[in-house]
Design an enzyme around this catalytic site. Structure first.
Site, PDB file in Angstrom:
ATOM      1  N   ASP A  43       0.746  -1.196   0.039  1.00 51.77           N
ATOM      2  CA  ASP A  43      -0.012   0.136   0.049  1.00 51.77           C
ATOM      3  C   ASP A  43       0.860   1.283   0.008  1.00 51.77           C
ATOM      4  O   ASP A  43       1.513   1.586   1.050  1.00 51.77           O
ATOM      5  CB  ASP A  43      -0.731  -0.063   1.321  1.00 51.77           C
ATOM      6  CG  ASP A  43      -1.822   1.178   1.304  1.00 51.77           C
ATOM      7  OD1 ASP A  43      -2.784   1.189   0.827  1.00 51.77           O
ATOM      8  OD2 ASP A  43      -1.411   2.239   1.991  1.00 51.77           O
ATOM      9  N   TYR A  48       3.204   9.666  -0.238  1.00 53.01           N
ATOM     10  CA  TYR A  48       4.346   9.176   0.313  1.00 53.01           C
ATOM     11  C   TYR A  48       5.768   9.266  -0.238  1.00 53.01           C
ATOM     12  O   TYR A  48       6.853   9.126   0.330  1.00 53.01           O
ATOM     13  CB  TYR A  48       3.837   7.515   0.529  1.00 53.01           C
ATOM     14  CG  TYR A  48       2.726   7.046   1.354  1.00 53.01           C
ATOM     15  CD1 TYR A  48       1.905   8.315   1.929  1.00 53.01           C
ATOM     16  CD2 TYR A  48       2.370   5.742   1.542  1.00 53.01           C
ATOM     17  CE1 TYR A  48       0.703   7.774   2.390  1.00 53.01           C
ATOM     18  CE2 TYR A  48       1.005   5.383   1.793  1.00 53.01           C
ATOM     19  CZ  TYR A  48       0.282   6.388   2.417  1.00 53.01           C
ATOM     20  OH  TYR A  48      -1.008   5.874   3.073  1.00 53.01           O
ATOM     21  N   LYS A  73      -2.771   5.835  -4.459  1.00 54.96           N
ATOM     22  CA  LYS A  73      -3.807   6.719  -4.409  1.00 54.96           C
ATOM     23  C   LYS A  73      -3.786   8.231  -4.854  1.00 54.96           C
ATOM     24  O   LYS A  73      -2.491   8.577  -5.155  1.00 54.96           O
ATOM     25  CB  LYS A  73      -3.877   6.953  -2.861  1.00 54.96           C
ATOM     26  CG  LYS A  73      -3.999   5.482  -1.795  1.00 54.96           C
ATOM     27  CD  LYS A  73      -3.967   5.991  -0.515  1.00 54.96           C
ATOM     28  CE  LYS A  73      -3.682   4.623   0.451  1.00 54.96           C
ATOM     29  NZ  LYS A  73      -2.436   4.602   0.790  1.00 54.96           N
ATOM     30  N   HIS A 106      -7.606   9.481  -2.189  1.00 59.50           N
ATOM     31  CA  HIS A 106      -6.874   9.304  -0.950  1.00 59.50           C
ATOM     32  C   HIS A 106      -7.741   9.976   0.328  1.00 59.50           C
ATOM     33  O   HIS A 106      -7.906   9.322   1.633  1.00 59.50           O
ATOM     34  CB  HIS A 106      -5.437  10.052  -0.784  1.00 59.50           C
ATOM     35  CG  HIS A 106      -4.585   9.577   0.351  1.00 59.50           C
ATOM     36  ND1 HIS A 106      -3.417   9.413  -0.056  1.00 59.50           N
ATOM     37  CD2 HIS A 106      -4.623   9.191   1.543  1.00 59.50           C
ATOM     38  CE1 HIS A 106      -2.718   9.137   0.978  1.00 59.50           C
ATOM     39  NE2 HIS A 106      -3.626   8.877   2.031  1.00 59.50           N
ATOM     40  N   LEU A 188      -2.052  -0.882  13.769  1.00 59.86           N
ATOM     41  CA  LEU A 188      -1.490  -1.254  15.178  1.00 59.86           C
ATOM     42  C   LEU A 188      -1.352   0.156  15.930  1.00 59.86           C
ATOM     43  O   LEU A 188      -0.741   0.100  16.926  1.00 59.86           O
ATOM     44  CB  LEU A 188       0.158  -1.364  14.736  1.00 59.86           C
ATOM     45  CG  LEU A 188       0.167  -2.867  14.029  1.00 59.86           C
ATOM     46  CD1 LEU A 188       1.611  -2.934  13.688  1.00 59.86           C
ATOM     47  CD2 LEU A 188      -0.264  -4.034  14.783  1.00 59.86           C
ATOM     48  N   ILE A 227      -2.867  -3.511   6.905  1.00 63.28           N
ATOM     49  CA  ILE A 227      -1.837  -3.107   6.072  1.00 63.28           C
ATOM     50  C   ILE A 227      -0.599  -2.350   6.987  1.00 63.28           C
ATOM     51  O   ILE A 227      -0.276  -1.453   7.152  1.00 63.28           O
ATOM     52  CB  ILE A 227      -1.841  -1.943   5.102  1.00 63.28           C
ATOM     53  CG1 ILE A 227      -2.686  -0.983   5.448  1.00 63.28           C
ATOM     54  CG2 ILE A 227      -2.509  -2.667   3.723  1.00 63.28           C
ATOM     55  CD1 ILE A 227      -3.013   0.230   4.351  1.00 63.28           C
ATOM     56  N   LYS A 229       2.705  -1.238   8.916  1.00 63.21           N
ATOM     57  CA  LYS A 229       3.982  -0.714   8.266  1.00 63.21           C
ATOM     58  C   LYS A 229       5.079  -1.108   9.219  1.00 63.21           C
ATOM     59  O   LYS A 229       4.808  -1.132  10.564  1.00 63.21           O
ATOM     60  CB  LYS A 229       3.654   0.836   8.388  1.00 63.21           C
ATOM     61  CG  LYS A 229       5.027   1.464   7.950  1.00 63.21           C
ATOM     62  CD  LYS A 229       5.485   1.832   9.261  1.00 63.21           C
ATOM     63  CE  LYS A 229       6.900   2.772   8.977  1.00 63.21           C
ATOM     64  NZ  LYS A 229       7.727   3.174  10.175  1.00 63.21           N
ATOM     65  N   VAL A 231       9.635  -0.901   9.383  1.00 66.42           N
ATOM     66  CA  VAL A 231      10.997  -0.875   8.564  1.00 66.42           C
ATOM     67  C   VAL A 231      11.919  -1.964   9.393  1.00 66.42           C
ATOM     68  O   VAL A 231      12.921  -1.969   9.050  1.00 66.42           O
ATOM     69  CB  VAL A 231      11.541   0.419   8.384  1.00 66.42           C
ATOM     70  CG1 VAL A 231      10.745   1.330   7.612  1.00 66.42           C
ATOM     71  CG2 VAL A 231      11.712   1.338   9.868  1.00 66.42           C
TER      72      VAL A 231
HETATM   73  N1  LIG Z   1      -5.181   6.113   3.673  1.00 68.60           N
HETATM   74  C1  LIG Z   1      -4.676   7.066   4.378  1.00 68.60           C
HETATM   75  O1  LIG Z   1      -5.002   8.195   4.834  1.00 68.60           O
HETATM   76  C2  LIG Z   1      -3.638   6.299   5.337  1.00 68.60           C
HETATM   77  C3  LIG Z   1      -3.156   6.980   6.513  1.00 68.60           C
HETATM   78  C4  LIG Z   1      -2.368   6.309   7.226  1.00 68.60           C
HETATM   79  C5  LIG Z   1      -1.649   5.217   7.204  1.00 68.60           C
HETATM   80  N2  LIG Z   1      -2.171   4.561   5.870  1.00 68.60           N
HETATM   81  C6  LIG Z   1      -1.478   3.419   5.466  1.00 68.60           C
HETATM   82  O2  LIG Z   1      -1.644   2.339   6.609  1.00 68.60           O
HETATM   83  C7  LIG Z   1      -0.495   1.749   6.789  1.00 68.60           C
HETATM   84  C8  LIG Z   1      -0.065   1.455   8.151  1.00 68.60           C
HETATM   85  O3  LIG Z   1      -0.371   2.472   8.935  1.00 68.60           O
HETATM   86  P1  LIG Z   1       0.767   3.287   9.702  1.00 68.60           P
HETATM   87  O4  LIG Z   1       2.141   3.269   9.284  1.00 68.60           O
HETATM   88  O5  LIG Z   1       0.220   4.622  10.177  1.00 68.60           O
HETATM   89  O6  LIG Z   1       0.720   2.591  11.310  1.00 68.60           O
HETATM   90  P2  LIG Z   1       0.986   1.265  12.050  1.00 68.60           P
HETATM   91  O7  LIG Z   1       1.068   0.108  10.823  1.00 68.60           O
HETATM   92  O8  LIG Z   1      -0.517   1.099  12.810  1.00 68.60           O
HETATM   93  O9  LIG Z   1       2.194   1.351  12.827  1.00 68.60           O
HETATM   94  C9  LIG Z   1       3.332   1.393  12.366  1.00 68.60           C
HETATM   95  C10 LIG Z   1       4.427   1.585  13.590  1.00 68.60           C
HETATM   96  O10 LIG Z   1       4.356   0.523  14.456  1.00 68.60           O
HETATM   97  C11 LIG Z   1       5.580  -0.029  14.477  1.00 68.60           C
HETATM   98  N3  LIG Z   1       5.290  -1.543  14.406  1.00 68.60           N
HETATM   99  C12 LIG Z   1       5.039  -2.203  13.442  1.00 68.60           C
HETATM  100  N4  LIG Z   1       4.979  -3.546  13.765  1.00 68.60           N
HETATM  101  C13 LIG Z   1       5.350  -3.606  15.034  1.00 68.60           C
HETATM  102  C14 LIG Z   1       5.442  -4.752  16.057  1.00 68.60           C
HETATM  103  N5  LIG Z   1       5.454  -5.905  15.553  1.00 68.60           N
HETATM  104  N6  LIG Z   1       5.683  -4.518  17.217  1.00 68.60           N
HETATM  105  C15 LIG Z   1       5.811  -3.227  17.665  1.00 68.60           C
HETATM  106  N7  LIG Z   1       5.940  -2.103  16.988  1.00 68.60           N
HETATM  107  C16 LIG Z   1       5.631  -2.372  15.778  1.00 68.60           C
HETATM  108  C17 LIG Z   1       6.475   0.427  13.379  1.00 68.60           C
HETATM  109  O11 LIG Z   1       7.855   0.746  13.724  1.00 68.60           O
HETATM  110  P3  LIG Z   1       8.836   0.343  13.029  1.00 68.60           P
HETATM  111  O12 LIG Z   1       8.567   0.876  11.399  1.00 68.60           O
HETATM  112  O13 LIG Z   1      10.097   1.312  13.356  1.00 68.60           O
HETATM  113  O14 LIG Z   1       9.243  -1.126  12.944  1.00 68.60           O
HETATM  114  C18 LIG Z   1       5.753   1.938  13.232  1.00 68.60           C
HETATM  115  O15 LIG Z   1       6.337   2.953  14.236  1.00 68.60           O
HETATM  116  C19 LIG Z   1       0.463   3.086   6.435  1.00 68.60           C
HETATM  117  O16 LIG Z   1       2.018   2.540   6.173  1.00 68.60           O
HETATM  118  C20 LIG Z   1      -0.066   3.267   4.999  1.00 68.60           C
HETATM  119  O17 LIG Z   1       0.239   2.563   4.069  1.00 68.60           O
HETATM  120  C21 LIG Z   1      -3.014   5.046   5.053  1.00 68.60           C
END
Ligand SMILES: NC(=O)c1ccc[n+]([C@@H]2O[C@H](COP(=O)([O-])OP(=O)(O)OC[C@H]3O[C@@H](n4cnc5c(N)ncnc54)[C@H](OP(=O)(O)O)[C@@H]3O)[C@@H](O)[C@H]2O)c1
Length: 272
Positions: A43, A48, A73, A106, A188, A227, A229, A231
């Site tokens: 995604d 981005y 998007k 988006h 998450l 989805i 995220k 790194v």
């Molecule tokens: N449509 C929209 O408007 C919109 C908005 C926001 C996000 N998104 C999409 O949704 C995706 C996911 O959302 P997000 O990136 O905001 O947040 P998320 O996936 O809820 O959380 C990511 C965070 O959690 C940490 N993390 C990941 N796996 C973990 C684990 N197993 N244990 C502990 N910590 C963990 C990551 O750290 P590290 O990376 O440091 O490991 C990062 O800081 C985005 O990447 C994007 O593709 C879409």
């Protein structure tokens, strides 16, 4: 990997890899790790600024293009019909792909009120076979119902902020009523705050799973596309290992009860 069948018959992996806030070079490396770990859905978005890195990783993965599902998007300043068509072409070119699997508006940006016009462009791209499915992101009940009143094609997906502290019960139900799959962003809760809750460690302890795996399993059992995220290679691998255990109804209910309406991102009713 579980797949979810969208309202046009296209199959989408239920768990994919998000790359928001990942710089282009790092996105290439992280997506490479994710595909090796078994992820088949990525995604990204124009905003981005990492479509090129994602595209390189996809093309160099050694996995057949047909076995990968790529979402990008349309950004808020491209809601004009012609600009949207051009924005799609530019995104496909940055990704280095002829066909995109899922293209989303988006944000609705109600103050601008041009998302119906943007949707017409997405319908054209869909009719022309440039994209296998079209959908929306951050659409409220109001924006969704207004769009549906004018749309030829019902969105396949509504990608919204959704995690245990923002359960979105009403919007999930409205999506489902229209045959629209709910896709959870920040599944998450962006890690901090949510994953430290003792309840998640306790449930995870019973299953030999981490708090993140418990949260992702909760999404999967609700039927959300998800989805996460990361790194961090170990976390990238950890987050996909959620198809070999099940939460019971009490555990599901306890996680659902964490809902406090805690929104991490902007309010879609006013954003933009
Ligand atoms: N449509 C929209 O408007 C919109 C908005 C926001 C996000 N998104 C999409 O949704 C995706 C996911 O959302 P997000 O990136 O905001 O947040 P998320 O996936 O809820 O959380 C990511 C965070 O959690 C940490 N993390 C990941 N796996 C973990 C684990 N197993 N244990 C502990 N910590 C963990 C990551 O750290 P590290 O990376 O440091 O490991 C990062 O800081 C985005 O990447 C994007 O593709 C879409």
């Amino acid at each position: 990997m579980n797949t979810i069948t969208l309202n046009n018959g296209v199959n989408m992996p239920q768990l994919g890899f998000g790359v928001w806030q990942v710089p282009d070079d790092e996105a290439e490396r992280a997506v490479g790790v994710a595909i090796q770990a078994g992820y088949r859905s990525i995604d990204t978005a124009r905003i981005y600024d990492n479509e090129e890195g994602v595209g390189r990783a996809v093309r160099e993965s050694g996995v057949r293009r047909d076995d990968l599902f790529v979402t990008t998007k349309l950004w808020n300043d491209d809601h004009d019909y012609d600009k949207a068509l051009r924005a799609f072409d530019a995104g496909a070119e940055r990704l280095g792909l002829d066909v995109i699997d899922l293209y989303l508006i988006h944000w609705p940006v109600p103050s601008q009120d041009r998302y119906v016009e943007a949707w017409k462009a997405l319908e054209k791209l869909y009719a022309d076979g440039r994209v296998r499915a079209i959908g929306v992101s951050n659409f409220t009940v109001e924006a969704l119902e207004r769009l549906l009143a004018e749309a030829q094609v019902v969105p396949a997906v509504n990608q919204i902020e959704l995690h245990p502290q923002l359960g979105q019960a009403e919007l999930r139900a409205v999506n489902a009523k229209h045959g629209i799959v709910t896709e959870a962003w920040s599944p998450l809760g962006q890690g901090k705050g949510l994953l430290d809750l003792p309840l998640l460690a306790e449930i995870g302890g019973r299953h030999g799973k981490s708090p993140a795996q418990v949260v992702l399993r909760w999404h999967v059992q609700l039927g959300n596309v998800v989805i996460p995220k990361s790194v961090t290679p170990a976390r990238i691998r950890e987050n996909i290992e959620v198809f070999d255990f099940a939460l019971d109804q009490d555990e599901m209910d306890a996680i659902t009860a964490l809902d406090s309406g805690r929104r991490l991102g902007p309010d879609p009713a006013t954003f933009g």
